[in-house]
Design a protein around this motif. Sequence first.
Motif, mmCIF file in Angstrom:
data_model
loop_
_atom_site.group_PDB
_atom_site.id
_atom_site.type_symbol
_atom_site.label_atom_id
_atom_site.label_comp_id
_atom_site.label_asym_id
_atom_site.label_seq_id
_atom_site.Cartn_x
_atom_site.Cartn_y
_atom_site.Cartn_z
ATOM 1 N N THR A 234 3.537 -14.000 83.661
ATOM 2 C CA THR A 234 2.794 -14.424 83.260
ATOM 3 C C THR A 234 1.666 -14.274 84.921
ATOM 4 O O THR A 234 1.509 -14.472 85.875
ATOM 5 C CB THR A 234 2.494 -15.903 83.111
ATOM 6 O OG1 THR A 234 2.732 -16.902 84.476
ATOM 7 C CG2 THR A 234 2.556 -17.134 82.320
ATOM 8 N N HIS B 226 -0.493 -9.091 80.817
ATOM 9 C CA HIS B 226 0.392 -8.208 79.906
ATOM 10 C C HIS B 226 -0.957 -8.144 79.128
ATOM 11 O O HIS B 226 -0.178 -7.618 77.662
ATOM 12 C CB HIS B 226 1.077 -9.143 79.464
ATOM 13 C CG HIS B 226 0.715 -10.608 79.239
ATOM 14 N ND1 HIS B 226 1.298 -11.775 80.100
ATOM 15 C CD2 HIS B 226 0.172 -11.579 78.651
ATOM 16 C CE1 HIS B 226 0.450 -12.867 80.198
ATOM 17 N NE2 HIS B 226 0.001 -12.740 79.050
ATOM 18 N N SER B 227 -2.337 -8.665 78.977
ATOM 19 C CA SER B 227 -3.168 -8.415 78.521
ATOM 20 C C SER B 227 -3.416 -7.333 78.397
ATOM 21 O O SER B 227 -3.285 -6.189 77.093
ATOM 22 C CB SER B 227 -4.050 -9.473 78.494
ATOM 23 O OG SER B 227 -3.813 -10.892 78.945
ATOM 24 N N ALA C 88 5.116 -11.268 78.865
ATOM 25 C CA ALA C 88 3.781 -11.900 78.977
ATOM 26 C C ALA C 88 4.938 -13.412 79.998
ATOM 27 O O ALA C 88 4.276 -14.260 80.590
ATOM 28 C CB ALA C 88 4.030 -12.371 77.995
ATOM 29 N N GLY D 107 10.034 -11.657 77.248
ATOM 30 C CA GLY D 107 9.279 -12.236 76.585
ATOM 31 C C GLY D 107 10.049 -13.542 76.211
ATOM 32 O O GLY D 107 9.406 -14.598 77.149
ATOM 33 N N ARG D 108 10.967 -13.133 75.174
ATOM 34 C CA ARG D 108 10.453 -15.259 74.472
ATOM 35 C C ARG D 108 12.460 -15.232 75.380
ATOM 36 O O ARG D 108 12.848 -16.637 75.188
ATOM 37 C CB ARG D 108 10.755 -14.731 73.361
ATOM 38 C CG ARG D 108 9.150 -15.174 72.886
ATOM 39 C CD ARG D 108 10.158 -14.380 71.129
ATOM 40 N NE ARG D 108 8.566 -14.256 70.338
ATOM 41 C CZ ARG D 108 8.158 -14.096 69.149
ATOM 42 N NH1 ARG D 108 9.179 -14.337 68.710
ATOM 43 N NH2 ARG D 108 7.400 -13.384 68.374
ATOM 44 N N GLN E 175 5.323 -16.800 89.869
ATOM 45 C CA GLN E 175 4.585 -18.192 89.908
ATOM 46 C C GLN E 175 5.489 -19.035 90.504
ATOM 47 O O GLN E 175 7.257 -19.003 90.426
ATOM 48 C CB GLN E 175 4.492 -18.840 88.024
ATOM 49 C CG GLN E 175 3.984 -17.901 87.849
ATOM 50 C CD GLN E 175 3.358 -18.912 86.389
ATOM 51 O OE1 GLN E 175 4.242 -18.773 85.429
ATOM 52 N NE2 GLN E 175 2.515 -19.630 85.843
#
Lengths: 396, 282
Positions: free
Chosen positions: A283, A232-233, A280, A53-54, A157
């Motif tokens: 990614t 995540h979408s 997210a 998350g953040r 990534q």
Amino acid sequence: MKAAIIGSGRIGCGFAGHLLSAAGYEVVFVARNPIMVSHLNRLGCYRVRLANGRDQTEYAVSGVRAVDTADRAASVAVLAETDLIVTAVGPTNLASVAPLVADALQTRSTPLNIFTFENLADGGAHLRSKVATCLPEGFPLDRFGFSGTLVSRAVTQRLGNPLSDEPMVFVGDPPDSFVVDATHLVAPVPAIASMIVADNFAAWMRRKLYIFSAGHATCAYLGYLKGYRYIHSAIRDGEIRSAVVEAMAEAQRGIAAIYGEAFAGGPAHLQEIIERFANAAITDSISRVARDPFRKLASEDRLLGAARLAWEAGVHPHQLLRAAAAAYCFSDPADAHAAELQKEIRVTGMRPTMRRVSGLKADDRLGRTLVTRWRQLTRHWHGDSVLLSLSHVHWA
Amino acid sequence: MKIGILMMEHNKTRQQSVMPDVVQILTDWGVAVDLIYPEQELIEIANIRVEHDLYVLKASTNLAMSVAGALHGIGAAVLNPYPVAVILRDKIVTERILRTAGVPTPDTFVTDRAEHLAPLLATGPLIIKPYRGSRGRGVRVVWDADELDELSSIDGPLFAQRYQKPEGLDRKIYCIGEQVFGVERVWPALSYEDKLGRPFTITPELRDIALRCRRTFGVDLLGLDVIISDGRPYVVDVNSFPGFKGVPDAALRLADYIFAAAEHRRQQHPSRARQPLEEMQQ
């Protein structure tokens, strides 16, 4: 202590290198990408960003170096002197490293463990058999332990340019444990804090493949049809989220029937997995998770292996079969295997393709349901259209 | 990841914009989203800097467009791209480009003087639109030369299209990247439910038209108004970044797309994205 990691990709650097460096190993990469080798030798470090998350934490992995596999003598020398070999080259490349490993083992007099960080059920045995073919008859291969492992972290990534002098950044999620197959280890066993030594490695492997990976694949293939770009979408889409939870629950009941409910885990385990999919910050792209549909649709792989297990436990695997049907629709133009799969369906038809790829006949129960699901999905489908509703199979 | 969204204020009676949901989803994903309302601020032009990985140009006010243009000029990534957003505000320019791209549109005329339209009415009615209008505001059908006097109140050139009698419901086509969505609705839409309409499956012909528009303008978030007349489709309006009303899961789809655009930009220009032009030139 020295560790040699064959492969400088996402898992090699973002998981194995990070973990072994933190465990006190001096890490040397043996890699076939000369640009990456040069980068690692020039900088001696890279970074690992673990994101949830953040919350993001970045770690520097320093004191590393690399040798190019093209320099055979240097590569053999590194592998000959190390205390642990790890492969992280991807399942399809594993056989190609066997001659190099064989050359190195012939120069050693001490035992050694070789871990395959490939998430393959038989990764250790597979590499061992390939190495054996490169060794002279009578070579004492039993002095060496070839063990498969199960990696918990998703490294999605690699950021940066290896031609630059900025350290590369590998982005993944926080889990840092890995399960190693105890049955093939030789002494001395490496001391790594986050290593779980499992006697029942096959059970762990099946649990990961049939619950986590099946859910991941369900999310990816349904998400692809609904036009999303990221896991995540897709998992935020209510229909897909329900389908993923139900698919994993079907698989979980299959696992529970064999290994017990405690090992299979309950709803909380599924919720943890869903939260990982919703992260997210890593990614995780649909195209990455969905790629290579031939492998993912194989008889014993995540979707149909799980479906079979559920079926044998008396559970009809509706959602797993729908996910498999969606996988048979996967047609990402950037994925060569997907194009090949679609061509095979066009040329030979769905039933023969399903029989060849998944070992399912259209007249057995699972095969019949899969074909029905596939027909429902592909009605009014143009390949580039977007699915608006799973329940009503309505295409945009 | 940082995303700035250029917004305009709407009156409180306006229902259900997709943007609050888009912002909420992006925020849940850990994106730092800044809502920028240019009309509410005193902006020192020298202080306009590229501080985000991506700017989303949702507003179409003059000031928002100018701020987007300034950001574009100093190297920011703007979605939709500023030059295309400017073109799509002008129906005259848009119409000419659509024609060149082979997109079917009604015969179209422009004049500054209403009386010039009188001879055209001999062969049928015209639809008159403000050349920079949107959302159907100021659109009227003129059947007779007597009605031309009423057009004198319209500011700016008169944009006139040959009236094509529509068959069935109006069709709105939306593009999010390569994805094409169709919504059919009654016209004029009087209620919110009317505006939502209902999704329909896009025909290959309409898909081709939509994607041709997208390619021609080089824009990814696009709305087309299409009518079917005598069995033929006509594109009668094109909008940059429309409201996507009636598209199932529109907010999630837009958030997914915007996230991908920002991520793409960040990967292409990891250090450049937040640098002002002066620093980039050094």
